[in-house]
Design an enzyme around this catalytic site. Sequence first.
Site, mmCIF file in Angstrom:
data_model
loop_
_atom_site.group_PDB
_atom_site.id
_atom_site.type_symbol
_atom_site.label_atom_id
_atom_site.label_comp_id
_atom_site.label_asym_id
_atom_site.label_seq_id
_atom_site.Cartn_x
_atom_site.Cartn_y
_atom_site.Cartn_z
ATOM 1 N N PHE A 1 37.614 32.419 40.343
ATOM 2 C CA PHE A 1 38.377 33.066 39.269
ATOM 3 C C PHE A 1 39.813 32.549 39.157
ATOM 4 O O PHE A 1 40.461 32.747 38.135
ATOM 5 C CB PHE A 1 38.344 34.597 39.434
ATOM 6 C CG PHE A 1 39.577 35.195 40.053
ATOM 7 C CD1 PHE A 1 39.755 35.177 41.421
ATOM 8 C CD2 PHE A 1 40.556 35.769 39.259
ATOM 9 C CE1 PHE A 1 40.887 35.728 41.990
ATOM 10 C CE2 PHE A 1 41.696 36.313 39.822
ATOM 11 C CZ PHE A 1 41.865 36.292 41.190
ATOM 12 N N LYS A 2 40.309 31.857 40.185
ATOM 13 C CA LYS A 2 41.668 31.312 40.106
ATOM 14 C C LYS A 2 41.815 30.369 38.899
ATOM 15 O O LYS A 2 42.913 30.189 38.385
ATOM 16 C CB LYS A 2 42.020 30.548 41.388
ATOM 17 C CG LYS A 2 41.896 31.350 42.678
ATOM 18 C CD LYS A 2 43.177 32.038 43.066
ATOM 19 C CE LYS A 2 43.161 32.699 44.437
ATOM 20 N NZ LYS A 2 42.017 33.552 44.771
#
Length: 496
Positions: A111-112
């Site tokens: 998700f970064k």
Amino acid sequence: MDLLYRSTRDDSVSVTASQAILKGLSADGGLFVPESIPTLEISLEALSKMSYTEVAYEVMKLFLTDFTEQELKDCITKAYDSKFDTDEITTLVKADGAYYLELFHGSTIAFKDMALSILPHLLTTSAKKNNVKNDIVILTATSGDTGKAALAGFADVKGTKIIVFYPKNGVSPIQEKQMITQKGDNTYVVAINGNFDDAQTGVKKIFGDKELEIVMDQAGYQFSSANSINIGRLVPQIVYYVYAYSRLLAHEELKSGEKINAVVPTGNFGNILAAFYAKNMGLPIDKLICASNDNKVLYDFFITGTYDRNREFMLTSSPSMDILISSNLERLIYRIAGSSADKNNEMMNALKTAGKYDITDDMKQHLTDFYGNYAKEEETASTIKQLYEDTNYIIDTHTAVAACVYKKYKAETGDTTKSVIASTASPFKFTRSVMVAINSKYESMSDFELVDELSKISGVIVPDAIEEIRIAPVLHNTVCEVNEMCSTIKEILKIK
Ligand SMILES: *Cc1c(COP(=O)(O)O)cnc(C)c1O
């Protein structure tokens, strides 16, 4: 009128959004917070007809008010494009009575990417707006995930270079391969003979080196950080909660205005803080469910009102949540202290000196939106196994922590509110832990055999991010000692 940003540690600081993005951290060590949280201007119905990039604009324009429409739209379209393997950018999967918001369709399958694919563009635009002439050099120390996501985000972005330091023997083989095969003329990856703390301490020292700063400036460079406390990472994360709600509405899974819960596997408290901001913008969110692994500092905090980092650091199968100081929690503390830098300072000083602080009863009253719990290692593994056996859906270890905590929440409260679980990594990124959770017979297989087996049993094709590194040539092989980090940077930048 521009929305201005204040420091959590000094009431006199007031900067524009682009200045806050450029600085990252306030000079007093505080975090930048918006003076007030803006309200969504547009109806949920209208949002439900929009694409991800359109929703992103509607949300981000309210926070980054000194960006022109064109500037912001350019940043958004450059970030959320074919680097993602779905046009929707994030997808919702319904399984076992919950909605999994898959935030891992970007280039490094975690998700970064949601924030690090746009941060480089926000940063270079901010530099232009503030007449910064130097090239920006991003320095990062990584224990694995952030380094690769930052490299992918900044690769070939004009006006930037990125240098990532990682501990030679402190990252997984897949994580190392992902980094040392990174393309881009402006990317540099350096292994150090030391651990993550050495890398982190080294980078902090370099950031504080005034002499180096002058030499860098003369050569046309200045440092910046892609750290998760930058509001340029926080604001893009609000978008996907709004988008998720709009999709549920579009698919008639929700009635307009119906509340949802958000369940978030938490480390640095960035992702769940974004959900909290979304709620405060007016998005119908009820509970914010904060899920921790065995490093359960936040669980204890929500129960007792005491934040205490004095404890053993546990290595778990969800390494991106192995954190004892959740930096972004400071933004929440500041807020529930009535936006008082003085009160916040007291607590942050206590954290620094004694490793702990207590919040007042009055502050505790403001935490009723939150529910905290944690998953032990065996519980995380059995959650993966059970979900797979019941539904054939395979989740990664971080997401499993959240799924497990959600089950505990439902059992404890009987709450049947529809819930969105933030799914923060592809199971292909943590293949070994995921596969062994499903069946111990997988223990003997090699990493890439496990990748193929995971694809077979889940029916999901192997993501490009993994396919690529099977055959990709190694492009970075610099190794240095801890005390050579500064000279290595000078060599890379060709400065004396
Ligand atoms: C970084 C990370 C988290 C934790 O997110 P925070 O914003 O630090 O709370 C959870 N899962 C994965 C896979 C991550 O990479």
